[in-house]
Structures are given as C-alpha cells and as structure tokens.
Design a protein around this motif. Structure first.
Motif, mmCIF file in Angstrom:
data_model
loop_
_atom_site.group_PDB
_atom_site.id
_atom_site.type_symbol
_atom_site.label_atom_id
_atom_site.label_comp_id
_atom_site.label_asym_id
_atom_site.label_seq_id
_atom_site.Cartn_x
_atom_site.Cartn_y
_atom_site.Cartn_z
ATOM 1 N N ASP A 219 0.670 -1.191 -0.118
ATOM 2 C CA ASP A 219 0.306 -0.098 0.118
ATOM 3 C C ASP A 219 0.728 1.267 0.107
ATOM 4 O OD1 ASP A 219 -2.435 -1.331 0.097
ATOM 5 O OD2 ASP A 219 -2.470 -1.504 2.358
ATOM 6 N N LEU A 220 2.132 1.121 -0.099
ATOM 7 C CA LEU A 220 3.210 2.343 -0.086
ATOM 8 C C LEU A 220 2.863 3.171 -1.372
ATOM 9 C CD1 LEU A 220 6.408 0.862 0.803
ATOM 10 C CD2 LEU A 220 5.493 2.955 2.025
ATOM 11 N N PRO A 221 2.828 4.495 -1.251
ATOM 12 C CA PRO A 221 2.661 5.395 -2.343
ATOM 13 C C PRO A 221 3.808 4.884 -3.532
ATOM 14 C CG PRO A 221 2.315 6.748 -0.373
ATOM 15 C CD PRO A 221 2.805 5.258 -0.035
ATOM 16 N N PRO A 222 3.494 4.942 -4.561
ATOM 17 C CA PRO A 222 4.614 4.132 -5.559
ATOM 18 C C PRO A 222 5.989 5.335 -5.535
ATOM 19 C CG PRO A 222 2.431 4.620 -6.790
ATOM 20 C CD PRO A 222 2.138 4.998 -5.479
ATOM 21 N N VAL A 223 5.795 6.485 -5.306
ATOM 22 C CA VAL A 223 6.924 7.286 -5.191
ATOM 23 C C VAL A 223 7.848 6.888 -3.995
ATOM 24 C CG1 VAL A 223 5.849 8.990 -3.627
ATOM 25 C CG2 VAL A 223 7.967 9.537 -5.283
ATOM 26 N N LYS A 224 7.305 6.428 -2.696
ATOM 27 C CA LYS A 224 7.806 6.099 -1.661
ATOM 28 C C LYS A 224 8.553 4.661 -2.058
ATOM 29 C CE LYS A 224 6.525 9.355 0.837
ATOM 30 N NZ LYS A 224 7.250 10.647 1.143
ATOM 31 N N ARG A 225 7.651 3.850 -2.441
ATOM 32 C CA ARG A 225 8.170 2.502 -2.857
ATOM 33 C C ARG A 225 9.299 2.486 -3.718
ATOM 34 N NH1 ARG A 225 4.246 0.131 -6.583
ATOM 35 N NH2 ARG A 225 5.444 1.188 -8.142
ATOM 36 N N ASP A 226 9.288 3.428 -4.879
ATOM 37 C CA ASP A 226 10.471 3.319 -5.612
ATOM 38 C C ASP A 226 11.698 3.868 -4.970
ATOM 39 O OD1 ASP A 226 8.903 2.396 -7.512
ATOM 40 O OD2 ASP A 226 8.242 4.254 -8.545
ATOM 41 N N ALA A 227 11.288 4.795 -3.842
ATOM 42 C CA ALA A 227 12.619 5.599 -3.397
ATOM 43 C C ALA A 227 13.248 4.184 -2.604
ATOM 44 C CB ALA A 227 12.084 6.456 -2.290
ATOM 45 N N PHE A 228 12.651 3.325 -1.982
ATOM 46 C CA PHE A 228 13.115 2.209 -1.271
ATOM 47 C C PHE A 228 13.932 1.286 -2.204
ATOM 48 C CE2 PHE A 228 9.895 2.895 2.320
ATOM 49 C CZ PHE A 228 10.686 2.932 3.105
ATOM 50 N N LEU A 229 13.197 0.977 -3.236
ATOM 51 C CA LEU A 229 14.077 0.300 -4.491
ATOM 52 C C LEU A 229 15.238 0.605 -4.970
ATOM 53 C CD1 LEU A 229 10.655 -1.149 -6.204
ATOM 54 C CD2 LEU A 229 12.300 -2.340 -4.768
ATOM 55 N N LYS A 230 15.073 1.947 -5.185
ATOM 56 C CA LYS A 230 16.458 2.651 -5.644
ATOM 57 C C LYS A 230 17.468 2.694 -4.787
ATOM 58 C CE LYS A 230 14.034 5.597 -8.982
ATOM 59 N NZ LYS A 230 13.621 7.054 -9.211
ATOM 60 N N ALA A 231 16.899 3.054 -3.527
ATOM 61 C CA ALA A 231 18.138 2.713 -2.354
ATOM 62 C C ALA A 231 18.508 1.573 -2.103
ATOM 63 C CB ALA A 231 17.430 3.664 -1.124
ATOM 64 N N PHE A 232 17.876 0.556 -1.986
ATOM 65 C CA PHE A 232 18.153 -0.822 -1.776
ATOM 66 C C PHE A 232 19.160 -1.176 -2.789
ATOM 67 C CE2 PHE A 232 13.952 -1.922 0.525
ATOM 68 C CZ PHE A 232 14.609 -1.220 1.613
ATOM 69 N N GLY A 233 18.992 -0.700 -4.124
ATOM 70 C CA GLY A 233 19.809 -1.213 -5.336
ATOM 71 C C GLY A 233 21.186 -0.736 -5.300
ATOM 72 N N LYS A 234 21.401 0.368 -4.357
ATOM 73 C CA LYS A 234 22.829 0.712 -4.181
ATOM 74 C C LYS A 234 23.488 0.019 -2.993
ATOM 75 C CE LYS A 234 21.645 5.237 -6.218
ATOM 76 N NZ LYS A 234 21.483 6.724 -5.802
ATOM 77 N N LEU A 235 22.957 -0.853 -2.394
ATOM 78 C CA LEU A 235 23.537 -1.384 -1.289
ATOM 79 C C LEU A 235 24.256 -2.617 -1.602
ATOM 80 C CD1 LEU A 235 20.596 -1.677 1.371
ATOM 81 C CD2 LEU A 235 22.518 0.249 1.387
#
Length: 524
Positions: A306-322
């Motif tokens: 249920d996360l807003p798409p902009v918040k969900r994508d923020a997590f995905l982009k940050a996770f991808g850099k780990l």
C-alpha cells in the motif's frame, strides 16, 4: 552455575506438576493478526506445560500442539469489515490530532460489532451451550471488556493480557498507578523523560482518555455484558474488579521501570521461541549473503504493497545501491523495478529470521512484537512509525542508541540510503542493541516459564485474592485522595478566614481606642 540451573529446572517442573491438567479457555476474537500471535503463544505455552487449552480465535493454526484445541470463528473478520472503510494506515499518520482520532476510533463501534459477531457465531454458541467447564479464562484486555462475562459464564478465574504493555485499560483492572509525570500515554511519541509541555499534553491526553473510557465507552460495554450474560453472578463492575492477573507483553529493559502491583506481570517476548530452521529458500538466501542482509517489514496490519509508488520506488532505488542483500516482506508478488539484491516474500518467520547472524539491520514500523524480537536477537533498527504505540517505541529506541528514526514524510532515495548506511556503518547501533539483548535475556525465568508459574499460582490459590490491591475498592476521588485534599483546602480556608476575622476584630478595636468618636484626636 549449572547446579543452580538444574535446581531451578527441577523446581519449575515440580511447580508445573502441582497444577497440571487445568482447563484453560483463551479468547482471541478481535481479529488482529499480531494480537492473535501473542494470544496463541500464551495458549501453546500452557498446553506444553500440560494444561488442556481451548482457544477461540479468528485464525487457525497450521500445527497446533498437544492438549490444544481451536474453536475458529470462521468469517469473523470478513463480516466485521463489511461496509467498513478500508484503511490505508499510511494515510493515518500524524501527531496529536491523529493520536486523538485513533483513540476515538478505537473506542468506536468496531469492538461492539466484533462482540456481536463472535457471540452469534455458531461455533461459540455451541461451546456456551455445552456442559464444558473451565478453570481459567485468559482474554486480551484490548477494547474487549464485554467478553469478561465469559469468565462468569464458565465460573472461571479471569486472567487478561496486553499485547503491547500497560495502559488505562490494564491499570484499572488491578489498581496500577500511572503517574503522567514520567509514564507517557502509549499513543504519544513521548518517552519517560518529558519536557514541561510534553508532560502537559500527556496529562491532558491521558485525562481525556480516562473520561471518554469511563463515561462513554464502558457504559456501552456494560450494556452488552448485561444482555449477553443475564445470569452472571457478578455485575459488570464487579467482574472488572475481579481480575486475578494481568500479563504485559513488555519488559522494563525495552520501556522503563514502572510501579506494578503484584498481580501485574511483565512477560515481554512471550512469542519468542528457540530459533527454528528457516524455509529452504530463505535459509539459502541468508547463508549466502556474505555482506549481510537488511530485513524490511511493516508488520501485519500495515501493508508494504500500500506504499505510495513514489515511496516504494525510493526504497527500491536505495536498496539497489547497497552491497547487502535485502529481504522485504511484500504482500504482492508483482514488484516492478526490483533490484537483483532484493528478495520479496508475503510472509516471513520473523523471529527465526532475526536470529540469523547475517541479518545486520531491521527496517520496521516499530510495532511491539517486531521491536522486541529485534532486540532479543540484538539487531539495530531503522524505524518508520505510522500510528499507535509505534511512535513511542521508536522514540525510546532512538534515545537508547540502537535505532534511527525515518519519518514517513521524509522518505526519498537519499534519506533511505543515508539512514541504512548510518546504522550499518556506525558500530554503536549494533553494540547498543547487543547490550539491550543481554539485559532482556538476563531474567530468573523466561517469559514462558513466568506465564506458567503465575497461571499455576492462580490455580493453586483459588484466584489469588491476596494479590489484589486495596486500590480496587476506592473511587477515583479516594484513590487520588482528592476528597482528603478538598477537606485540607477547606480547613486551610477556614483557618485563614478565622485569622483574617480575628485580625480585623483586633484592628478595629485598636483603631477605635486610638480614634475616639468622630474620628478626630483631641488637641493637647
């Protein structure tokens, strides 16, 4: 050391044997999954100790233990939610206003609806019409006071538990003091050290809760109690004062020391068992994570999907850099733009997973179950509180140095990445989490052993009335000595008035002596 442990174990076994075989009814009809996890933990612990346990629940267990029977209220949650607003908890976050609205909603009509549906459910109706007897009714004290009549129906001792700690509802049952100077209301984001204005708001909010609870909510529960249990030996008010024991899913190492009466017992972490093997895919994923794993879960009520798409994508982009792997409890199998180092799963055996040495960080909403499990296993956290006690839990965690708070409104790729890397790269967070873990584990008995001991104590001593505080016989005015202070004030006013009267009398007498009639002094 081992000799002492063996002796304690033998003593514990002998205590269990004294009350073995009691019939216990555990009632979990409110339809909250996280609350059900705590309630079934109580039931399974008591069944393992040799008691005959029956559990009324909205959720069926996959592998119930011996001596453990479930009466499943099938369809309860679905019927209760018909015509109700579908909550997106991400839209309900906020400050004092949100806490106020959540409190009023919690006392609203949903508890009545759940009670009506549960009491009309054929499975519960069948149980109540049967000749079955129970020695103890164990019930969650979470807007469920009308269900206390089940203890009257089965002529059993009543024990309650709280899934998140003590509150007005639990304190009233055993006369537990709750000074607002250092004990914050569970729905506020305050700790045990408050500024003047925080104490002011905490006191005002707590008193509002007390007034609403006592004058609006409880009379409604009494009405349902009287209708459902017309033959009860004790009135609603009497049953409220006749609770043998209150268990709290809380521990002072995670909250703060509190003034409890002897029949209020902390058993924080009751749901935590010895780690079990993980499902094969999760076990492999964690074992092969040479750089560690970040675990992300927003609980059972708040859905990551249920996360807003902009918040969900923020997590995905940050996770991808780990460089670490990420395991995300995500309730939808379709997650677009998922990086290669991210694995999603709709369900995770959370405590078992947090026990794995390769889990380095827990991103959480700050619910009581998750924070307790994380700290038990010594894992630092990034907290994203949304509502309820989550703000308080995360604020305490931040002040204790084992968590960093990330406000939902501030979530973007940069803040997510910075928060994660700060906790992972600063060893103080993991060190403080390990310190709290050591304190939490350092107990004379485990939470599970504590539950068994005290339930058996109640059984051995006929409800243990000797544990009950005399405060339960006092009114609000008497308990707070307001009547005494009122009389003291009247005495003080009377003394002051009397002294003023005497002074005036003396003054007039002296004035008249020095000033003859006419008010003029004689000339020499």
């Amino acid at each position: 050391m081992m000799t002492g442990r063996v002796a304690l174990g033998l003593l514990f076994i002998s205590i269990v044997a004294l009350a073995e075989g009691a019939r216990i009814l555990t009632v979990l009809p409110l339809g909250g999954k996280s609350h059900d996890i705590i309630g079934t933990a109580f039931g399974k612990v008591l069944a393992d100790a040799g008691h005959d346990v029956t559990v009324i629940t909205a959720f069926a267990s996959k592998k119930p233990p011996k001596n453990y029977r479930e009466i499943v209220l099938t369809g309860l949650v679905e019927k209760a939610m018909q015509g109700q607003f579908a909550f997106n908890f991400f839209e309900m976050r906020g400050g004092i206003t949100t806490s106020f609205l959540m409190l009023v909603m919690m006392y609203g009509m949903m508890p009545d609806r759940m009670f009506e549906l549960a009491m009309e459910h054929p499975n519960l109706v069948s149980l109540m019409k049967s000749d079955e007897k129970f020695d103890v009714v164990l019930l969650e004290s979470f807007v469920a006071e009308q269900f206390y009549g089940l203890a009257q129906h089965f002529d059993a001792h009543l024990i309650t538990f709280s899934a998140f700690g003590n509150s007005l509802w639990t304190n009233n049952l055993v006369g537990c003091p709750h000074p607002t100077s250092h004990l914050a209301h569970f729905s506020l984001s305050y700790t045990d050290r408050m500024t003047f204005w925080e104490r002011f708001i905490n006191t005002a909010f707590t008193e509002f809760d007390r007034i609403y609870y006592n004058w609006i909510y409880l009379p409604r529960q009494k009405k349902y109690y009287d209708l459902a249990f017309p033959n009860a030996k004790q009135s609603f008010e009497q049953q409220m004062k006749n609770v043998s024991l209150v268990f709290l899913n809380q521990h002072f190492t995670l909250s703060s020391p509190r003034p409890y009466p002897p029949n209020m017992i902390e058993v924080g972490g009751i749901q935590i068992d010895d780690p079990k093997p993980l499902p094969k895919d999760l076990q492999t994923y964690l074992d092969e994570a040479t750089e560690g794993v970040v675990y992300f879960c927003m609980g059972s009520n708040i859905k990551s999907k249920d996360l807003p798409p902009v918040k969900r994508d923020a997590f995905l982009k940050a996770f991808g850099k780990l460089k670490q792997r990420v395991l995300w409890k995500f309730e939808d199998e379709n997650l677009p733009n998922k990086p290669a180092n991210v694995k999603i799963s709709p369900w995770v055996p959370q405590s078992d997973l947090l026990a794995h040495p390769n889990v380095k960080l827990f991103i959480t909403h700050g619910g009581n179950l998750g924070t307790t499990e994380s700290l038990y296993h010594g894992k630092p956290m990034v907290g994203i509180p949304i509502f309820g006690d989550q703000m308080m839990n995360i604020e305490k965690s931040v002040r204790a140095g084992y968590a960093l708070r990330l406000d939902f409104d501030d979530i973007n790729e940069e803040t997510v990445g910075r928060s994660i890397n700060t906790v992972l790269n600063d060893p103080s967070y993991a060190r403080n989490a390990k310190l709290v873990s050591d304190r939490l584990r350092d107990q004379p008995m485990t939470p599970r052993q504590t539950v068994v001991y005290w339930v058996n104590y109640i059984l051995r001593h006929g409800g243990a009335p000797q544990l009950r505080s005399p405060a339960m016989e006092l009114s609000y005015l008497q308990y707070n000595s307001l009547d005494v202070y009122a009389v003291m004030l009247l005495i003080l006013v009377a003394v002051v008035a009397f002294n003023v009267f005497i002074v005036k009398k003396l003054y007039r007498k002296v004035f008249r002596k020095n000033c003859p009639a006419g008010g003029k002094k004689k000339k020499a």
